[in-house]
Motif scaffolding. Sequence first.
Motif, PDB file in Angstrom:
ATOM      1  N   THR A  33      27.441  17.668 -28.135  1.00  0.00           N
ATOM      2  CA  THR A  33      26.285  18.245 -27.463  1.00  0.00           C
ATOM      3  C   THR A  33      25.469  17.140 -26.802  1.00  0.00           C
ATOM      4  O   THR A  33      25.617  15.952 -27.131  1.00  0.00           O
ATOM      5  CB  THR A  33      25.379  18.994 -28.453  1.00  0.00           C
ATOM      6  N   GLU A  34      24.597  17.550 -25.912  1.00  0.00           N
ATOM      7  CA  GLU A  34      23.720  16.586 -25.245  1.00  0.00           C
ATOM      8  C   GLU A  34      22.847  15.856 -26.246  1.00  0.00           C
ATOM      9  O   GLU A  34      22.582  14.654 -26.110  1.00  0.00           O
ATOM     10  CB  GLU A  34      22.867  17.318 -24.212  1.00  0.00           C
ATOM     11  N   VAL A  70      26.612  12.382 -15.133  1.00  0.00           N
ATOM     12  CA  VAL A  70      27.305  13.243 -14.180  1.00  0.00           C
ATOM     13  C   VAL A  70      26.312  13.512 -13.058  1.00  0.00           C
ATOM     14  O   VAL A  70      25.192  13.975 -13.308  1.00  0.00           O
ATOM     15  CB  VAL A  70      27.759  14.567 -14.828  1.00  0.00           C
ATOM     16  N   PHE A  84      31.851  13.397 -23.529  1.00  0.00           N
ATOM     17  CA  PHE A  84      30.877  14.443 -23.196  1.00  0.00           C
ATOM     18  C   PHE A  84      30.717  14.572 -21.683  1.00  0.00           C
ATOM     19  O   PHE A  84      30.684  15.683 -21.134  1.00  0.00           O
ATOM     20  CB  PHE A  84      29.531  14.129 -23.846  1.00  0.00           C
ATOM     21  N   LEU A  85      30.650  13.438 -20.987  1.00  0.00           N
ATOM     22  CA  LEU A  85      30.463  13.456 -19.537  1.00  0.00           C
ATOM     23  C   LEU A  85      31.706  13.975 -18.810  1.00  0.00           C
ATOM     24  O   LEU A  85      31.590  14.685 -17.801  1.00  0.00           O
ATOM     25  CB  LEU A  85      30.093  12.065 -19.032  1.00  0.00           C
ATOM     26  N   GLU A 141      33.816  16.165 -20.048  1.00  0.00           N
ATOM     27  CA  GLU A 141      33.787  17.609 -20.271  1.00  0.00           C
ATOM     28  C   GLU A 141      32.747  18.277 -19.370  1.00  0.00           C
ATOM     29  O   GLU A 141      32.999  19.349 -18.804  1.00  0.00           O
ATOM     30  CB  GLU A 141      33.464  17.903 -21.744  1.00  0.00           C
ATOM     31  N   GLU A 142      31.591  17.648 -19.228  1.00  0.00           N
ATOM     32  CA  GLU A 142      30.541  18.204 -18.373  1.00  0.00           C
ATOM     33  C   GLU A 142      30.999  18.253 -16.915  1.00  0.00           C
ATOM     34  O   GLU A 142      30.787  19.245 -16.207  1.00  0.00           O
ATOM     35  CB  GLU A 142      29.266  17.368 -18.495  1.00  0.00           C
ATOM     36  N   SER A 183      33.463  20.979 -16.327  1.00  0.00           N
ATOM     37  CA  SER A 183      32.826  22.298 -16.362  1.00  0.00           C
ATOM     38  C   SER A 183      32.175  22.636 -15.022  1.00  0.00           C
ATOM     39  O   SER A 183      31.868  23.798 -14.750  1.00  0.00           O
ATOM     40  CB  SER A 183      31.778  22.364 -17.475  1.00  0.00           C
ATOM     41  N   LYS A 184      31.974  21.630 -14.183  1.00  0.00           N
ATOM     42  CA  LYS A 184      31.338  21.836 -12.878  1.00  0.00           C
ATOM     43  C   LYS A 184      32.355  21.948 -11.736  1.00  0.00           C
ATOM     44  O   LYS A 184      31.956  21.994 -10.566  1.00  0.00           O
ATOM     45  CB  LYS A 184      30.363  20.687 -12.585  1.00  0.00           C
TER      46      LYS A 184
END
Length: 264
Positions: A112-113, A127, A160-161, A163-164, A167-168
Motif C-alpha cells: 500500500t501507499e 509514477v 509498488f510503483l 504495480e501503480e 494499473s494506469k
Amino acid sequence: MALLRVIPTITLSLPYHGIASKPKTFPFSKFSVRNSNLQMQLQPHESRKLVVEVKEKLEKEHHSLPVGKNGRDDEDMILWFLKDRKFSVQDAVSKLAKAIKWRQDFRVSELTEDMVKDVAQTGKAVVHDFLDINGRPVVLVVGSKHFPKDPKQDERLCTFLVEEALSKLPPGEEQILAIIDLRGFGTQNADIRYLTFLFDIFYYYYPKRLAQILFVDAPFVFMPFWQLVKPLLKSYTSLVRFCSADTVRKEYFTEETLPSNFRD
C-alpha cells in the motif's frame, strides 16, 4: 507443432520494444510469433487451448500456488506469459510458477501507499501524473536522491510503483516507460543491488512490460557503474537509451504533460 500454422506469404509481428511500438491487446485474438526463420500464427481457439493446458499444468504441478488475480488460474496472466515464452507451454509454466511464487512471498498484493510512504517521501521515484506522448505510464527515478540505506524498503517502493504504473495502462497499451534522471548523480548514489532488482523484476516477473529505459544526462562518474551493471541486464540492454533532458522534453512529452523537474 500441430497448433501452429505456417503462413507462407503474410508477415505479421507483435512489436514489444521501441519507442514507436504500441501493441494492442485483444483477449485471445489472432497474433503471430517469430520462431527462427518461420512466421507462424495462432488462431483464437488454439491460444485458448494453450492457456487451458498451462492452467491445468500449474494446478497439477504447483497446486500450492494461490488462485485469483495474478494467480495460477489467471487466464490473462497466463496468456501474457505464453506470448513472452513464444507459446511454449512448459517454458510458460516454469516462468509463471516462479513469478506467482515471488508475488506470494513478496506479498505484492498487500503493498500500500502507506507502507512505502517513508521512502517515497525522499522523491527518489514516482509514477508521473501524465502518460508520455505515446500513451504509456511513466516511472520517474531521480538518481541524485537515491542513497542506499534500506534495500527492502527500496524494493517495496520499486514494486509498488511498477504495480501503480501498470494499473494506469490505457486500453490498448501494454508497456510502461522508465526515466532515470542522472543529473547530479554521484558515487554516493550508486547502487548495483537496487538496479539489478529493478531489471530482475521486469525480466522474470513483469516480462515485456518495459518499453524503454531512458538514462538522462548521465555524468562521466556514472559510466564505470554502467559497465558493471550492463552485463546483468540480459536482453534489456537493448531497451536502454542514453539521452539529454532536452530530448525528454521534445520527444516524450507535451508542454502540458512534461514532468516538473524537466521544465526550464
